[in-house]
Design a protein around this motif. Structure first.
Motif, PDB file in Angstrom:
ATOM      1  N   LEU A 181       0.910  -1.194  -0.070  1.00 21.95           N
ATOM      2  CA  LEU A 181      -0.102   0.007  -0.042  1.00 21.95           C
ATOM      3  C   LEU A 181       0.928   1.158  -0.050  1.00 21.95           C
ATOM      4  N   ARG A 182       1.820   1.076   1.097  1.00 22.18           N
ATOM      5  CA  ARG A 182       2.825   2.368   0.823  1.00 22.18           C
ATOM      6  C   ARG A 182       3.514   2.366  -0.394  1.00 22.18           C
ATOM      7  N   MET A 183       4.069   1.390  -1.136  1.00 23.33           N
ATOM      8  CA  MET A 183       4.624   1.585  -2.400  1.00 23.33           C
ATOM      9  C   MET A 183       3.735   2.160  -3.346  1.00 23.33           C
ATOM     10  N   ARG A 184       2.362   1.757  -3.463  1.00 24.75           N
ATOM     11  CA  ARG A 184       1.393   2.133  -4.540  1.00 24.75           C
ATOM     12  C   ARG A 184       1.507   3.755  -4.252  1.00 24.75           C
ATOM     13  N   ARG A 185       1.335   4.266  -3.080  1.00 19.81           N
ATOM     14  CA  ARG A 185       1.074   5.548  -2.764  1.00 19.81           C
ATOM     15  C   ARG A 185       2.472   6.779  -2.803  1.00 19.81           C
ATOM     16  N   ARG A 186       3.349   5.914  -2.319  1.00 19.00           N
ATOM     17  CA  ARG A 186       4.850   6.622  -2.200  1.00 19.00           C
ATOM     18  C   ARG A 186       5.516   6.574  -3.457  1.00 19.00           C
ATOM     19  N   ARG A 187       5.402   5.530  -4.092  1.00 20.43           N
ATOM     20  CA  ARG A 187       6.056   5.219  -5.246  1.00 20.43           C
ATOM     21  C   ARG A 187       5.235   4.753  -6.459  1.00 20.43           C
ATOM     22  N   PRO A 188       4.359   5.458  -7.095  1.00 19.78           N
ATOM     23  CA  PRO A 188       3.380   4.842  -7.925  1.00 19.78           C
ATOM     24  C   PRO A 188       3.949   4.458  -9.311  1.00 19.78           C
ATOM     25  N   GLU A 189       5.061   5.007  -9.832  1.00 18.33           N
ATOM     26  CA  GLU A 189       5.704   4.560 -10.829  1.00 18.33           C
ATOM     27  C   GLU A 189       6.270   3.218 -10.598  1.00 18.33           C
ATOM     28  N   VAL A 190       6.770   3.081  -9.565  1.00 20.73           N
ATOM     29  CA  VAL A 190       7.342   1.640  -9.298  1.00 20.73           C
ATOM     30  C   VAL A 190       6.277   0.405  -9.236  1.00 20.73           C
ATOM     31  N   TYR A 191       5.000   0.975  -8.559  1.00 19.85           N
ATOM     32  CA  TYR A 191       4.178   0.095  -8.293  1.00 19.85           C
ATOM     33  C   TYR A 191       3.307  -0.280  -9.845  1.00 19.85           C
TER      34      TYR A 191
END
Length: 578
Positions: free
Chosen positions: A178-188
């Motif tokens: 969830l944090r990855m999607r919010r904090r690093r959306p390009e990675v997700y």
């Protein structure tokens, strides 16, 4: 050297990647070769790590370079080969990875894994297959906001624990995604598949993205344990309702059987290291589930790890989740669960009490501490009318219970735990020595009491024994201390006694090797891990009885104050909650 089949077990931990061949012939379980990579010793300068990780203190992030993990596989196998290990005899491979840690593959990963060339290194061929170059580590604490959302999403922490086996925790993979999607959306967005550390390691050997293991998946806060499927509502929280199909694709399907073969080994390892093309890859699991596979841990047996931190693990058929501890699927036995407690304050807290005592004249730094533990009666009740001493000793903020660092001392009526009162004065390190060990064991007894049962067919004298663990196995540095073993036996019991377990330097790798053996040699899905491994396991080679465990009268004294201990924790939580 045996000509029979061998089994290779790996452990991808925080500080080391160990490869261990644990089986010589099917009836023996003898370790014949071992090699390791130490991340700091081998890679600290190249990957700028300390204790296996990098940190971003401003955001509470702790993570490991995935490239280092990839490079470690080649290095540890090269070291095994240099030792003359008969790699061509290895029939199966399994292993473990640090729980909760996640790897983010991009769209090129599947084809790159499939086309691995044995004339080149893994790192040369896999350097461009990750959407994110780091894997969040179990020590990461950057996800408090996400934890709050997870705890509230199903209605309460208890409801989240009912569904997934645990309340939300910083390190759990769902909050990390969830944090990855919010904090690093390009990675997700660039992520095609998400692996746990265990399934990442299995993927390298398989030459394809391996599915997540049925036990390790329960350390994500995303798996519905009772329903045996991804929890739709928690997937929506993690990815939004519209994003659920995409997240399902990233996570993949989870086989419900922890055994069997995922497929044959990648030709890369056949070409480069001489593995047999018939070698099979069994499901890899988490490091904690692998620990309980390092011996035939029977129902109601417990493992107590007494290292710098402390861990309590139990094999149980009961599913009674609570926000203060973890339930996970057993890695091999359907319908059984691994009950787990994790404490930050273990050996370090005991050392701080030890260091307040006069330094011993002899070579053993624990001599005075041990003397006070053994000479002090249970709860420091020396005569009728004395009040029982209870305490919490946390030089570090604690997880169980979730309180700030501090020391608290209380007393209560020894007969029934009534009249709980805080002691403002320090009663001295001599008393603290016994009380700190008792407090650590009392916390474990409090939280495991609903899972133990009256030992079947066991009686001493005419009385049946009260509910308690069947056996208690101690591991870690503290297991070598006879005074600590005695105090844990006094508090926790152990109908068959307290034992020190010594399975060499890495129980997780050994558990992985045992898992590979069971997965590939079982006589159908009905032959349990305990049956197969238990019939071949030589207890006398790995176990030493160090205490009788249950003592009639003493065990009951601690039961009398267990309610007071719980009340003490509740009062401290009110004023010192993290």
């Amino acid at each position: 050297m045996s000509a029979g089949p061998l089994y290779l077990g790996f452990d991808l931990s925080t500080q080391q990647l160990k490869g261990k061949i644990a089986i010589v012939i099917a009836s023996d379980l003898k370790v014949i070769s071992e090699a390791k990579v130490d991340f700091d010793a081998d890679f600290a300068e190249k990957y700028k790590i300390k204790k296996g990780v990098q940190t971003n203190e401003d955001e509470g992030e702790v993570y490991a370079p995935v490239a280092m993990w990839v490079e470690s596989v080649d290095l540890v196998l090269a070291r095994l080969k240099e030792k003359g290990c008969p790699i061509d005899q290895i029939k199966g491979i399994s292993g473990s990875g640090q729980q909760h840690s996640s790897v983010y593959w991009n769209e090129h990963a599947e084809s790159a894994l499939e086309k691995l060339d044995g004339s080149k290194t893994l790192l040369d061929q896999l350097s461009n297959v990750f959407a994110y170059e780091f894997a969040p580590n179990w020590q990461d604490h950057s996800t408090q906001t996400e934890c709050d959302h997870f705890d509230a999403h199903l209605g309460s922490k208890q409801k989240l624990a009912d569904a997934t086996g645990s309340a939300a925790h910083h390190r759990f993979t769902g909050t990390q995604i969830l944090r990855m999607r919010r904090r690093r959306p390009e990675v997700y967005s660039k992520t095609a598949r998400i692996s746990l550390a265990s399934s990442f390691l299995a993927s390298l050997f398989l030459g394809a993205i391996a599915p997540i293991d049925i036990s390790d998946v329960t350390g994500m806060n995303l798996w519905d344990i009772a329903g045996e499927k991804w929890n739709e509502s928690l997937l929506e929280l993690t990815a939004t309702k519209e994003g659920v199909p995409e997240l399902r694709k990233k996570l993949g399907d989870v086989p419900l059987d922890g055994g069997g073969s995922l497929g044959g080994i990648s030709p890369y390892f056949v070409q480069r290291y001489g593995f047999s093309p018939e070698c099979q890859i069994a499901p890899f699991t988490g490091d904690n589930p692998a620990t309980i596979l390092s011996l035939p841990l029977r129902p109601h047996d417990a493992i107590v790890s007494l290292g710098t931190s402390s861990t309590f693990l139990m094999n149980t058929p009961s599913y009674k989740p609570d926000p203060s501890y973890h339930f996970m699927n057993h890695p091999t036995t359907k319908g059984h669960f691994m009950f787990m407690l994790c404490y930050k304050n273990g050996g370090l807290a005991r050392e701080k009490v030890r260091d307040k005592l006069p330094k011993p004249a002899g070579p053993d730094p624990w001599a005075n501490f041990n003397r006070h533990v053994l000479e002090t009666p249970p709860l420091d009740v020396r005569e009728d009318g004395d009040r029982a001493k209870l305490g919490l000793y946390f030089p570090l903020p604690e997880i169980v219970p979730n309180v700030k660092a501090g020391t608290w001392r209380y007393t209560c009526d020894a007969a029934d735990g009534s009249g709980l009162a805080e002691e403002k004065a320090d009663w001295g390190a001599a008393a603290d020595a016994r009380v700190i060990v008792e407090s650590q064991a009392l916390s474990m007894r409090l939280r495991s009491q609903k899972l133990v049962s009256e030992p079947q067919g066991r009686a001493r004298g005419r009385a049946r024994l009260p509910a308690q663990p069947r056996r208690i196995y101690l591991v870690g540095g503290g297991s070598l201390n006879p005074a600590i073993a005695r105090a844990f036996g006094d508090v926790l019991g152990g109908a068959d006694g307290v034992y020190r377990l010594d399975v060499g330097g890495n129980a997780c790798a050994l558990g992985g090797a045992y898992k590979a053996l069971w997965a590939l040699e079982r006589r159908g899905a009905d032959e349990s891990f305990d049956e197969l491994i238990g019939a071949r396991w030589r207890e006398e080679d790995a176990v030493q009885k160090v205490d009788d465990g249950y003592r009639d009268g003493v065990f009951q004294r601690y039961g009398n104050v267990l309610g007071a201990f719980e009340e003490m924790e509740g009062r401290i939580l009110e004023v010192a909650h993290n």
